[in-house]
Design an enzyme around this catalytic site. Structure first.
Site: not given
Length: 515
Positions: A180, A303
């Site tokens: 991220e 995720e």
């Protein structure tokens, strides 16, 4: 979804696997999927084999140390349970910041490196895939032109060390360049960032991939995951992603907590399952499929998950449908588990209790595995036809087709073609011991179709004599426990014409039931 992710900054992950020639824990030799070599197969085949995954969140990614965020030390038994449930991939979050020295070398602490490696080998011991990444590195990994030179230098040093340490591991180890990457604290942190941010993330991905490839060995052709900005699946971020060197072994990494108001927002809806809900989720997956998978670029959803709002039924429906819909589009989903499951609280993605090795959300876990097309060995199989009280059970008259009719066959073999492409296929074989005594050492024989050739095998070794194949256990899986114990191995084949199953299966010279 976007703003809430900011609060889980500490919950994201880094998975790291490192190379050892021999590590022993709990009496088992590591290496079942550790040193299998790197195959030259499409990345989509690897993603398909990964099947479904689980994140060891809030552990090695915890700032300061493994137990700093409240989870216990990771054990081999924990990962055994994850595998038994049906998961085939471990994403292991690791934060390197705080465990490396100063510029210009950024030397990684070897004690930390080896602990990450030890945990990764727990998964390899279970024939699993492992993903390794850089996790909470936001203090230095900033996607701005002004930071670019320094970040590239550090990325190169860090990935060179990790890649060299893991060079001998095979293709069940996957590197993920970053987790991220985003402009932390900016108003557009979770909404696509700026063009500058997205461009610099592309450059960082290229730097990391080049550093990994430069170490040579298995890393020269290893499968590597790269994220979009913030690992977002928004149209802006996926459209601006540039694949480093157009490398065919690069896999796209996305995080999709979808839909946000159900999956992540504690103040959002607790219900899910309408036709509209399902079609909306399908549309999100379709966008990813049409951008990447349809054009030959494999994708892993690194995720995903849903928090506990005292809404088990809705979470079950969502988990099963999510997995089923993702799989239909060639996407492999990996559940984010941070070890926190208290109902009605934020960030309660935990489904597995690591302290007592039980499932905090067993129904959700089973639905997730069911959706992907698997089954959990932690759930006893229930008979499909209950015995009626008016018909006593007799040993001579089997009454239902679901009851084995050959009591002399104490061993059953499941031969499953898990994937096929062109003139190749992957096969998984499971031997189940229904007898009352353990099997100590096994040789499985069968007759191969004449149009098939095995190219490589893992978790066992084989000898071919004409069309007769003899497969012998590895050193760590020779014992099959009594009363339902299992051991598995797998292999790839090349074939021509029709892809058919072998015949004439025997285990240690005795005929066995084949599924």
């Amino acid at each position: 979804m976007i703003k809430h992710l900011l609060s889980r900054g500490k919950l994201l992950l880094f998975v790291s696997v490192m190379a050892t020639s021999s590590i022993i824990a709990g009496g088992n030799a590591y290496g079942s999927t550790a040193f299998t070599g790197v195959r030259d197969v499409p990345a989509q085949q690897i993603v398909n084999e990964m099947k479904v995954g689980w994140n060891l969140g809030n552990t090695m990614d915890a700032i300061g140390g493994e137990t700093n965020w409240g989870n216990p030390m990771t054990t081999h038994a924990m990962i055994n349970k994850i595998k038994e449930a049906g998961f085939n991939t471990l994403r292991l979050p690791v934060t390197w910041d705080g465990h490396m020295g100063a510029a210009p070398e950024y030397t990684i602490d070897q004690t930390w490196m080896k602990r990450v490696e030890e945990i990764a080998n727990y998964a390899f011991d279970n024939d699993m895939y492992v993903i390794i990444n850089l996790h909470h590195e936001n203090e230095w990994l900033k996607p701005f032109y002004a930071n670019e030179a320094q970040v590239k230098a550090q990325l190169t040093k860090v990935w060179t060390q990790i890649a060299n340490n893991f060079k001998k591991y095979g293709d069940h180890l996957i590197f993920e360049t970053m987790n991220e990457p985003r402009p932390v604290g900016a108003s557009n942190e979770w909404t696509g960032g700026s063009y500058e941010n997205r461009e610099v993330v592309n450059r960082y991905n290229l730097t990391a991939v080049n550093a990994i490839r430069a170490t040579g060995g298995n890393n020269a052709t290893r499968y590597i995951m790269v994220p979009t900005l913030a690992a977002s699946a928004m149209s802006t971020t996926i459209n601006d992603l540039v694949i480093p060197n157009n490398d065919s072994k690069v896999i796209v990494s996305l995080h999709m907590y979808s839909p946000y108001f159900f999956a992540m927002d504690i103040n959002g809806t607790s219900s899910w399952g309408s036709d509209y809900d399902k079609s909306s989720l399908d549309s999100e997956f379709d966008a990813v499929y049409n951008k990447f998978v349809k054009n030959g670029r494999a994708v892993v959803i690194g995720e995903m998950g849903s928090i506990n709002k005292n809404n088990t039924a809705a979470r079950v429906t969502h988990a099963e449908y999510y997995a089923k819909s993702a799989k239909a589009r060639g996407l492999t989903p990996i559940w984010w588990d941070n070890g926190y499951s208290v109902a009605g609280k934020a960030e309660t993605f935990g489904i597995f209790n690591r302290s007592n090795l039980t499932w905090d959300a067993p129904e959700v876990m089973k639905a997730f595995i069911k959706g992907i097309g698997g089954s959990s060995t932690t759930t006893p199989t229930t008979p499909t036809t209950p015995t009626t009280p008016t018909t006593p059970t007799t040993p001579t008259t089997p009454t239902t087709p679901t009851t084995p009719t050959t009591p002399q066959s104490a061993v059953e073999v499941t031969y499953a073609i898990t994937n096929s492409w062109g003139s190749g296929a992957s096969v998984n074989v499971t031997i189940k011991n229904n007898g009352t005594t353990p099997i100590n050492g096994w040789t499985l024989k069968w007759t191969m179709p004449i149009n098939q050739t095995i190219t490589n095998m893992w978790s066992a070794s084989f000898v071919a004599s004409g069309t007769t194949l003899s497969v012998t256990n590895a050193g760590y899986n020779g014992t099959i426990a009594a009363n339902g114990g299992t051991q598995s191995f797998g292999f790839n084949i090349n074939y021509s014409g029709v892809l058919s199953k072998p015949t004439g299966f025997t285990v240690n010279g005795t005929e066995c039931t084949v599924k």
